[in-house]
Scaffold this motif. Structure first.
Motif, PDB file in Angstrom:
ATOM      1  N   GLN A  58       0.861  -1.190   0.000  1.00  0.00           N
ATOM      2  CA  GLN A  58       0.000   0.000   0.000  1.00  0.00           C
ATOM      3  C   GLN A  58       0.897   1.240   0.000  1.00  0.00           C
ATOM      4  OE1 GLN A  58      -3.459  -0.394   0.052  1.00  0.00           O
ATOM      5  NE2 GLN A  58      -2.935  -2.573  -0.115  1.00  0.00           N
ATOM      6  N   GLU A  59       0.308   2.366  -0.408  1.00  0.00           N
ATOM      7  CA  GLU A  59       1.063   3.625  -0.362  1.00  0.00           C
ATOM      8  C   GLU A  59       1.444   3.937   1.083  1.00  0.00           C
ATOM      9  OE1 GLU A  59      -0.978   6.807  -2.358  1.00  0.00           O
ATOM     10  OE2 GLU A  59      -1.211   5.633  -4.196  1.00  0.00           O
ATOM     11  N   SER A  60       2.622   4.487   1.265  1.00  0.00           N
ATOM     12  CA  SER A  60       3.042   4.858   2.616  1.00  0.00           C
ATOM     13  C   SER A  60       2.302   6.115   3.062  1.00  0.00           C
ATOM     14  CB  SER A  60       4.559   5.066   2.662  1.00  0.00           C
ATOM     15  OG  SER A  60       4.988   5.974   1.678  1.00  0.00           O
ATOM     16  N   GLY A 166      -1.257  -3.409  -7.922  1.00  0.00           N
ATOM     17  CA  GLY A 166      -0.882  -2.017  -8.109  1.00  0.00           C
ATOM     18  C   GLY A 166      -0.938  -1.228  -6.824  1.00  0.00           C
ATOM     19  N   PRO A 167      -0.477   0.029  -6.821  1.00  0.00           N
ATOM     20  CA  PRO A 167       0.218   0.694  -7.912  1.00  0.00           C
ATOM     21  C   PRO A 167       1.696   0.283  -7.982  1.00  0.00           C
ATOM     22  CG  PRO A 167       0.089   2.189  -6.056  1.00  0.00           C
ATOM     23  CD  PRO A 167      -0.624   0.925  -5.651  1.00  0.00           C
ATOM     24  N   PRO A 168       2.319   0.454  -9.153  1.00  0.00           N
ATOM     25  CA  PRO A 168       3.704   0.002  -9.312  1.00  0.00           C
ATOM     26  C   PRO A 168       4.740   1.065  -8.959  1.00  0.00           C
ATOM     27  CG  PRO A 168       2.859   0.714 -11.416  1.00  0.00           C
ATOM     28  CD  PRO A 168       1.763   0.961 -10.421  1.00  0.00           C
ATOM     29  N   ASN A 169       4.337   2.042  -8.182  1.00  0.00           N
ATOM     30  CA  ASN A 169       5.267   3.156  -7.954  1.00  0.00           C
ATOM     31  C   ASN A 169       5.462   3.461  -6.473  1.00  0.00           C
ATOM     32  OD1 ASN A 169       2.864   4.434  -7.334  1.00  0.00           O
ATOM     33  ND2 ASN A 169       2.677   5.394  -9.356  1.00  0.00           N
ATOM     34  N   LEU A 170       5.371   2.429  -5.628  1.00  0.00           N
ATOM     35  CA  LEU A 170       5.382   2.677  -4.177  1.00  0.00           C
ATOM     36  C   LEU A 170       6.672   3.324  -3.684  1.00  0.00           C
ATOM     37  CD1 LEU A 170       3.627  -0.624  -3.047  1.00  0.00           C
ATOM     38  CD2 LEU A 170       2.656   1.686  -3.093  1.00  0.00           C
ATOM     39  N   VAL A 172       8.694   5.291  -5.298  1.00  0.00           N
ATOM     40  CA  VAL A 172       8.755   6.689  -5.726  1.00  0.00           C
ATOM     41  C   VAL A 172       7.939   7.534  -4.742  1.00  0.00           C
ATOM     42  CG1 VAL A 172       8.322   8.299  -7.617  1.00  0.00           C
ATOM     43  CG2 VAL A 172       8.965   5.930  -8.126  1.00  0.00           C
ATOM     44  N   LEU A 173       6.768   7.005  -4.374  1.00  0.00           N
ATOM     45  CA  LEU A 173       5.927   7.722  -3.408  1.00  0.00           C
ATOM     46  C   LEU A 173       6.585   7.749  -2.024  1.00  0.00           C
ATOM     47  CD1 LEU A 173       2.492   6.237  -4.555  1.00  0.00           C
ATOM     48  CD2 LEU A 173       3.451   8.472  -5.145  1.00  0.00           C
ATOM     49  N   ASP A 174       7.278   6.669  -1.640  1.00  0.00           N
ATOM     50  CA  ASP A 174       8.008   6.665  -0.358  1.00  0.00           C
ATOM     51  C   ASP A 174       9.007   7.825  -0.322  1.00  0.00           C
ATOM     52  OD1 ASP A 174       6.753   4.276   0.340  1.00  0.00           O
ATOM     53  OD2 ASP A 174       8.521   3.017  -0.052  1.00  0.00           O
ATOM     54  N   LEU A 298       7.194   4.835 -16.418  1.00  0.00           N
ATOM     55  CA  LEU A 298       6.659   6.053 -17.042  1.00  0.00           C
ATOM     56  C   LEU A 298       5.164   5.812 -17.203  1.00  0.00           C
ATOM     57  CD1 LEU A 298       7.149   8.774 -18.444  1.00  0.00           C
ATOM     58  CD2 LEU A 298       7.778   7.522 -20.498  1.00  0.00           C
ATOM     59  N   ASP A 299       4.400   6.156 -16.144  1.00  0.00           N
ATOM     60  CA  ASP A 299       2.988   5.780 -16.135  1.00  0.00           C
ATOM     61  C   ASP A 299       2.074   6.864 -16.706  1.00  0.00           C
ATOM     62  OD1 ASP A 299       2.751   7.693 -14.146  1.00  0.00           O
ATOM     63  OD2 ASP A 299       2.573   6.264 -12.525  1.00  0.00           O
ATOM     64  N   GLY A 300       2.649   8.029 -16.986  1.00  0.00           N
ATOM     65  CA  GLY A 300       1.832   9.101 -17.572  1.00  0.00           C
ATOM     66  C   GLY A 300       0.996   9.851 -16.549  1.00  0.00           C
ATOM     67  N   THR A 301       0.973   9.357 -15.321  1.00  0.00           N
ATOM     68  CA  THR A 301       0.174  10.014 -14.280  1.00  0.00           C
ATOM     69  C   THR A 301       1.101  10.647 -13.257  1.00  0.00           C
ATOM     70  OG1 THR A 301      -1.326   8.142 -14.491  1.00  0.00           O
ATOM     71  CG2 THR A 301      -1.722   9.669 -12.669  1.00  0.00           C
ATOM     72  N   LEU A 302       1.905   9.791 -12.627  1.00  0.00           N
ATOM     73  CA  LEU A 302       2.877  10.302 -11.663  1.00  0.00           C
ATOM     74  C   LEU A 302       4.120  10.767 -12.435  1.00  0.00           C
ATOM     75  CD1 LEU A 302       3.340  10.474  -8.524  1.00  0.00           C
ATOM     76  CD2 LEU A 302       4.722   8.415  -8.789  1.00  0.00           C
ATOM     77  N   VAL A 303       4.698   9.862 -13.181  1.00  0.00           N
ATOM     78  CA  VAL A 303       5.906  10.139 -13.971  1.00  0.00           C
ATOM     79  C   VAL A 303       5.450  10.404 -15.401  1.00  0.00           C
ATOM     80  CG1 VAL A 303       8.150   9.230 -14.682  1.00  0.00           C
ATOM     81  CG2 VAL A 303       7.154   8.518 -12.493  1.00  0.00           C
TER      82      VAL A 303
HETATM   83  C1  LIG Z   1       1.242   6.145  -8.978  1.00  0.00           C
HETATM   84  O1  LIG Z   1       0.920   6.911  -7.850  1.00  0.00           O
HETATM   85  C2  LIG Z   1      -0.002   7.949  -8.005  1.00  0.00           C
HETATM   86  C3  LIG Z   1      -0.138   8.696  -6.697  1.00  0.00           C
HETATM   87  O2  LIG Z   1      -0.634   7.911  -5.713  1.00  0.00           O
HETATM   88  C4  LIG Z   1      -1.304   7.423  -8.545  1.00  0.00           C
HETATM   89  O3  LIG Z   1      -2.265   8.452  -8.682  1.00  0.00           O
HETATM   90  C5  LIG Z   1      -1.027   6.769  -9.887  1.00  0.00           C
HETATM   91  O4  LIG Z   1      -2.195   6.266 -10.448  1.00  0.00           O
HETATM   92  C6  LIG Z   1       0.002   5.690  -9.735  1.00  0.00           C
HETATM   93  N1  LIG Z   1       0.363   5.147 -11.032  1.00  0.00           N
HETATM   94  C7  LIG Z   1      -0.051   3.986 -11.449  1.00  0.00           C
HETATM   95  C8  LIG Z   1       0.299   3.576 -12.835  1.00  0.00           C
HETATM   96  O5  LIG Z   1      -0.676   3.232 -10.746  1.00  0.00           O
END
Ligand SMILES: *[C@@H]1O[C@H](CO)[C@@H](O)[C@H](O)[C@H]1NC(C)=O
Ligand SMILES: *[C@@H]1O[C@H](CO)[C@@H](O)[C@H](O)[C@H]1NC(C)=O
Ligand SMILES: *[C@@H]1O[C@H](CO)[C@@H](O)[C@H](O)[C@H]1NC(C)=O
Length: 531
Positions: A58-60, A166-170, A172-174, A298-303
């Motif tokens: 989960q997101e921190s 998901g999400p695959p960017n934990l 980066v958010l940490d 490179l998810d287009g949302t965060l990065v």
């Molecule tokens: C990555 O994290 C952000 C912020 O929590 C979230 O809005 C976004 O959807 C995430 N990206 C993906 C591909 O899950």
């Protein structure tokens, strides 16, 4: 004899004072509660703190109270690292979102002002490393730069980048949460949220590049220092991430949506599934590359940006220092690809390049004048392979990025440097090539920057002094130039003006990093695979 004995004694005394908290405890009041730290022999105070908590996958969530890491009660205790392969279970915990903060002594008086903060993001291919790694004691760096040094941890491997649902960017958010936490508490230590510079090495620098490509991270820092970022790989595409994710999920005895089942998995089950996916990554998706196949997306949302000419950069204006070392590919060529000490026959060069780059890119490389070798001669193929690997994965990719940063993004100045003197990092101690005179392998810049080289030579001590002086100036004035040191000209779109760091050279040979070769005649992986 006496000198070396004294060296050993003072080192062990230092190690002793680090592990046994018999030194003075210092308390500071913060908006989140009382911080307890340990006064270090250098005069800096070290605080360990848990900056966030996180449920598995989960997101921190940023901490709202000042707490020691891992429910410790001893302010001198060092945080446990994040779970990783090749480490004893007793050294890690999923509760690992910790920071080691090194606060320099304050000069009393009204002119003190706000201190700058250097946030260090450790390397280790996004799946290993910690804030307590060799050479990362920030005391010397904090004192030398008169800045707060914050060495942070973030989740690693599958627990960071392969959340089954998901999400695959934990991670980066940490990292962003760590900086947000610091923003709240820095004033209690003489710092300020508006004077944060990020610095990191290898994948730590890659994490910083990720944040440079993240619009929502732009307000968190003012400038950045990226050391030996393997920029050739680029980010992962979402399609590649999905392939890796599916492979990982297929190994778990849980449905991806069954949270209670996933929560009950042992860390070792997760690490071993990760290890399999990591080993299979290149065959599952060649765009992953060899060095750090599982990395930010490179998810287009965060990065949102590849940070090259193909897409706009996030609106930002940050000065950057961008460095590599003379032989970043030394460990890859002399230890991973061709372990041992035997020379590699000259006629291995072309096939090895083809295997790595594919026929078309390989042909351009072999036909060029940059990596000369006579296939019928008796030269060691590792020599041009090392040069090629360093150029392709690190040096030229970083130079291309520097030209894009100053030309395409209108995003602030960039200074480019190459470490020509280093200090052998423990990972390289058993690689004879890395011990040769004049060779500077990947990671050999770390202890130079931190001022933690165990028994520095005159050249190492001089470079530590130069780097720390330049970093201090960069933190304070957004410019690494200092009277008395060689002029460091910022990169332009034609010439990055690379400065040799250490040694006697007055310029760095451009070689294949000329704008018309790497990135143009021969594509980097992120271009070739169109990430
Ligand atoms: C990555 O994290 C952000 C912020 O929590 C979230 O809005 C976004 O959807 C995430 N990206 C993906 C591909 O899950
Ligand atoms: C979740 O997994 C557990 C096994 O850990 C299983 O007993 C349970 O039925 C699963 N729940 C669902 C909704 O599939
Ligand atoms: C620089 O030159 C001096 C004097 O020639 C030499 O002793 C020293 O080893 C050189 N330093 C490096 C790092 O090459």
């Amino acid at each position: 004899m006496l000198r070396s004995l004294l060296g050993v004694l003072s080192l062990s005394a230092f190690a002793h004072s680090r592990s046994v908290p018999r030194s003075t405890t210092i308390t500071s009041s913060t908006p989140l509660g009382t911080a307890q730290g340990i006064l270090d022999t250098s005069g800096a105070t070290r605080y360990a703190v848990r900056y966030a908590t996180a449920e598995r996958w989960q997101e921190s969530v940023v901490a709202t109270n000042w707490q020691l890491p891992n429910d410790f009660t001893d302010p001198g205790a060092l945080p446990l690292q994040c779970p990783q392969l090749d480490a004893d279970d007793s050294t890690f915990s999923e509760d690992c979102l910790s920071i080691l903060l090194y606060v320099p002594p304050r000069t009393p008086g009204p002119a003190a002002g706000n201190l700058n903060t250097l946030v260090w993001i450790h390397g280790g291919s996004f799946d290993s490393g910690s804030a307590t790694g060799t050479g990362l004691d920030g005391s010397n760096l904090a004192v030398a730069t008169n800045a707060i040094v914050a060495v942070l941890q973030y989740r690693l491997g599958a627990l960071a980048l392969l959340a089954p649902n998901g999400p695959p960017n934990l991670s980066v958010l940490d990292t962003m949460n760590a900086i947000k936490f610091l923003g709240q508490v820095l004033p209690s230590f003489g710092g300020t949220a508006s004077a944060i510079t990020l610095a990191g090495q290898s994948s730590g620098a890659g994490m910083i590049r990720t944040l440079l490509a993240t619009p929502s991270a732009q307000s968190l820092f003012k400038s950045a220092i990226l050391q030996s970022d393997p920029m050739d790989y680029g980010f992962l595409s979402t399609a590649t991430q999905t392939i890796l994710q599916d492979n990982f999920n297929s190994q778990l005895p849980c449905a991806a949506t069954n949270t209670s089942c996933l929560s009950s998995l042992s860390v070792n089950t997760i690490l071993s599934a990760y290890s399999n996916t990591n080993s299979a990554a290149t065959s599952l998706a060649p765009s992953t590359g060899l060095g750090e196949p599982i990395r930010p997306v490179l998810d287009g949302t965060l990065v949102t940006s590849r940070l090259d000419s193909t897409a706009p950069f996030p609106a930002t204006s940050k000065p950057l220092l961008l460095t590599t070392v003379l032989n970043d590919a030394g460990p890859t060529i002399y230890n991973v690809l061709f372990p041992g000490t035997s020379p590699v026959p000259a006629d291995f060069f072309a096939p090895t390049v083809e295997e790595t780059l594919g026929d078309e890119r390989a042909q351009t490389v072999v036909d060029s004048s940059y990596y000369p070798i006579d296939p019928n001669g008796d030269e060691d193929a590792r020599v041009p392979l090392q040069l090629l690997g360093t150029d392709y994965i690190w040096r030229c990719a970083v130079w291309t990025f520097a030209r894009e940063w100053v030309g395409n993004g209108a995003t602030g100045l960039a200074w480019v440097g190459v470490f020509e003197v280093g200090a052998t990092y423990p990972d390289n101690e058993d690689i004879p090539y890395c011990l040769e005179e004049g060779v500077v392998c990947h990671e050999d810049d770390i202890e130079i920057v931190f001022g933690t080289v165990p028994s520095p030579t005159a050249a190492q001590a001089a470079l530590t002094l130069e780097i720390q002086t330049r970093y201090r100036a960069f933190l304070e004035n957004a410019d690494p130039n200092v009277p008395g040191l060689a002029t460091w000209s910022p990169a332009t779109t034609d010439d990055v003006n690379a400065l040799p760091l250490g040694g006697n050279a007055t310029a760095v040979d451009v070689g294949a990093c000329t704008p018309s070769f790497w990135g143009d005649a021969v594509q980097y992986d992120y271009q070739f695979y169109d990430i």
